[in-house]
Design a protein around this motif. Structure first.
Motif, PDB file in Angstrom:
ATOM      1  N   HIS A   1       0.835  -1.200   0.000  1.00  0.00           N
ATOM      2  CA  HIS A   1       0.000   0.000   0.000  1.00  0.00           C
ATOM      3  C   HIS A   1       0.868   1.248   0.000  1.00  0.00           C
ATOM      4  CE1 HIS A   1      -3.252   2.786   0.763  1.00  0.00           C
ATOM      5  NE2 HIS A   1      -2.543   3.293   1.752  1.00  0.00           N
ATOM      6  N   ALA A   2       1.976   1.204   0.734  1.00  0.00           N
ATOM      7  CA  ALA A   2       2.863   2.367   0.802  1.00  0.00           C
ATOM      8  C   ALA A   2       3.694   2.530  -0.453  1.00  0.00           C
ATOM      9  CB  ALA A   2       3.781   2.246   2.016  1.00  0.00           C
ATOM     10  N   CYS A   3       4.119   1.428  -1.048  1.00  0.00           N
ATOM     11  CA  CYS A   3       5.121   1.491  -2.116  1.00  0.00           C
ATOM     12  C   CYS A   3       4.662   0.921  -3.446  1.00  0.00           C
ATOM     13  CB  CYS A   3       6.389   0.760  -1.670  1.00  0.00           C
ATOM     14  SG  CYS A   3       7.179   1.512  -0.234  1.00  0.00           S
ATOM     15  N   GLY A   4       3.438   0.437  -3.530  1.00  0.00           N
ATOM     16  CA  GLY A   4       2.981  -0.104  -4.802  1.00  0.00           C
ATOM     17  C   GLY A   4       2.727   0.982  -5.835  1.00  0.00           C
ATOM     18  N   PRO A   5       2.917   0.652  -7.101  1.00  0.00           N
ATOM     19  CA  PRO A   5       3.210  -0.686  -7.604  1.00  0.00           C
ATOM     20  C   PRO A   5       4.672  -1.064  -7.392  1.00  0.00           C
ATOM     21  CG  PRO A   5       3.146   0.864  -9.427  1.00  0.00           C
ATOM     22  CD  PRO A   5       2.725   1.631  -8.208  1.00  0.00           C
ATOM     23  N   ALA A   6       4.881  -2.357  -7.168  1.00  0.00           N
ATOM     24  CA  ALA A   6       6.227  -2.890  -7.009  1.00  0.00           C
ATOM     25  C   ALA A   6       6.293  -4.240  -7.690  1.00  0.00           C
ATOM     26  CB  ALA A   6       6.572  -3.030  -5.526  1.00  0.00           C
ATOM     27  N   THR A   7       7.465  -4.587  -8.183  1.00  0.00           N
ATOM     28  CA  THR A   7       7.659  -5.857  -8.869  1.00  0.00           C
ATOM     29  C   THR A   7       7.977  -6.966  -7.872  1.00  0.00           C
ATOM     30  OG1 THR A   7      10.039  -5.545  -9.147  1.00  0.00           O
ATOM     31  CG2 THR A   7       8.601  -4.597 -10.847  1.00  0.00           C
ATOM     32  N   GLU A   8       7.945  -8.184  -8.336  1.00  0.00           N
ATOM     33  CA  GLU A   8       8.355  -9.306  -7.491  1.00  0.00           C
ATOM     34  C   GLU A   8       9.789  -9.115  -7.012  1.00  0.00           C
ATOM     35  OE1 GLU A   8       7.959 -13.143  -9.231  1.00  0.00           O
ATOM     36  OE2 GLU A   8       5.792 -13.240  -8.944  1.00  0.00           O
ATOM     37  N   ALA A   9      10.645  -8.601  -7.897  1.00  0.00           N
ATOM     38  CA  ALA A   9      12.043  -8.378  -7.522  1.00  0.00           C
ATOM     39  C   ALA A   9      12.146  -7.354  -6.403  1.00  0.00           C
ATOM     40  CB  ALA A   9      12.852  -7.922  -8.737  1.00  0.00           C
ATOM     41  N   ASP A  10      11.332  -6.298  -6.483  1.00  0.00           N
ATOM     42  CA  ASP A  10      11.314  -5.289  -5.412  1.00  0.00           C
ATOM     43  C   ASP A  10      10.896  -5.926  -4.089  1.00  0.00           C
ATOM     44  OD1 ASP A  10      11.947  -3.142  -7.156  1.00  0.00           O
ATOM     45  OD2 ASP A  10       9.826  -2.854  -7.644  1.00  0.00           O
ATOM     46  N   LEU A  11       9.838  -6.716  -4.138  1.00  0.00           N
ATOM     47  CA  LEU A  11       9.291  -7.323  -2.932  1.00  0.00           C
ATOM     48  C   LEU A  11      10.269  -8.318  -2.313  1.00  0.00           C
ATOM     49  CD1 LEU A  11       5.714  -7.858  -4.351  1.00  0.00           C
ATOM     50  CD2 LEU A  11       6.308  -6.271  -2.531  1.00  0.00           C
TER      51      LEU A  11
END
Length: 394
Positions: free
Chosen positions: A231-241
């Protein structure tokens, strides 16, 4: 839409960052707790980062030091503890159980196993001896309330025991039981860092017993943590996560499924994810904004893939060799330069390619004055020095 999926471009990602990370003027917070809630976690490896990150986002920056100290050491609404990737963070107190179950348990098991293995190799006392020292140390900490490692060692002398580490290798050395054991207890969620010995910039601190929290199911905790962060940082990729959490990709995918995360397309021709219901477009702030963010700031370090807010040509100036970011200058969601504090307290900055950014330089100057105003006589040197920060600080 692209292939039936919502597309979120760079402009909207920067708009989300400005608002959700409390950086644009109208979005600024009133308390450090609101800052931590918005960002999920503040990097705590460098004590000054917590205050500088909060101060950059508070509407009334003059309250930065007293309000952050209140939250950390009086009300205990913020807790400094080990979290993702073996790193110390400051979390909202209600998130400590989630962090412990989602990331701490796995890391803690590795840390304790490594300590016992190193001690066995060195011919140091065994696991039963260590367990007895641990029990005694926790009892003394409960009696004292808060204590430094030295104070604990005075109460439990076995903490002073030393053993060689990596004998025969280039990095061999001697470890003290107190240093390694307290780290393990911290990752296990049994102790947390307390009030520092000096000012808010001090890296010398006391230890305190960790606040009690329920034991949660690890998979459910991972879903809860990922939902908050996305919620704070989306959108994010699988690599980011995967990078931010330190989890295996299978754990990331399981958590994404559990929270019903929705896929979107990004400008980098990649797939990102947002939380369920977070597809409506986000409009950025009506006025331009600038920010001076500290080394290890959670916004600058949030994503693994950073080209959408960090020009590649600035990376050699703003990062050290281990990938730690230094102080950064932001303009409307884009990193445009870096800053530093000189010995006389002056805040200096550089925007390597100012272009037509006269308005940006005026706004940055105002932020620098704002920072110097609340920091007062404090002098801040980042724990991890970067090329531009070294040059500017002189």
């Amino acid at each position: 839409m692209s292939g039936g999926r919502r597309h979120i471009g760079v402009a909207e990602r920067r708009a989300r960052l400005a608002l959700r990370h409390r950086l644009a003027g109208p979005a600024r917070a009133t308390t450090p707790e609101e800052v931590a809630e918005a960002l999920v976690a503040l990097h705590g490896s460098d004590p000054a980062t917590v205050y500088l990150a909060a101060g950059a986002r508070l509407a009334d920056a003059a309250k930065t030091v007293p309000e952050t100290e209140r939250a950390l050491y009086e009300d205990r609404t913020l807790v400094r503890m080990h979290g993702m990737r073996h790193t110390v963070f400051v979390f909202p107190a209600d998130l400590t159980a989630v962090v412990h179950a989602s990331t701490g348990l796995t890391v803690a098991a590795r840390e304790r196993a490594a300590l016992l293995k190193d001690m066995a190799r060195a011919g140091a006392p065994d696991a039963a001896w260590l367990a007895d020292v641990e029990s005694s140390t926790l009892a003394e900490l409960a009696r004292l309330g808060q204590a430094t490692a030295s104070e604990l060692a005075a109460a439990e002398p076995r903490l002073r025991e030393q053993f060689p580490y990596a004998a025969g290798k280039s990095y061999e050395g001697v470890h003290t039981v107190s240093t390694r054991l307290l780290r393990v207890l911290g990752v296990e969620g049994k102790v947390v860092r307390g009030r520092p010995l000096g000012s808010w910039t001090s890296s010398q601190f006391r230890w305190a017993a960790a606040p009690e929290h329920p034991e949660l199911d690890p998979a459910e905790a991972q879903a809860a943590l990922l939902n908050r962060w996305l919620h704070a940082c989306g959108p994010a990729t699988e690599a980011d996560l995967k990078w931010w959490t330190g989890w295996r990709v299978t754990e990331v995918r399981r958590a994404l499924t559990a929270i019903g995360a929705e896929p979107v397309t990004l400008d980098e021709d990649d797939t990102g994810y947002v939380t369920a219901g977070d597809l409506p477009a986000v409009t950025g702030p009506s006025r331009p904004w600038a920010a001076l963010l500290p080394a290890l700031d959670p916004t600058a370090m949030a994503w693994q893939r950073r080209d959408w807010y960090l020009p590649p040509e600035l990376r050699p100036l703003l990062f050290d060799r281990s990938g730690n970011v230094g102080p950064t200058v932001w303009w409307n969601g884009l990193v445009v330069g870096g800053w530093a504090q000189r010995r006389d307290g002056e805040i200096v900055w550089r925007i390597p390619d100012p272009g037509n950014r006269r308005e940006a330089e005026q706004a940055v100057a105002a932020e620098a004055e704002r920072l110097r105003g609340w920091a007062g006589a404090a002098r801040v040197t980042p724990r991890f020095r970067t090329p531009l920060e070294r040059e500017l600080s002189g």
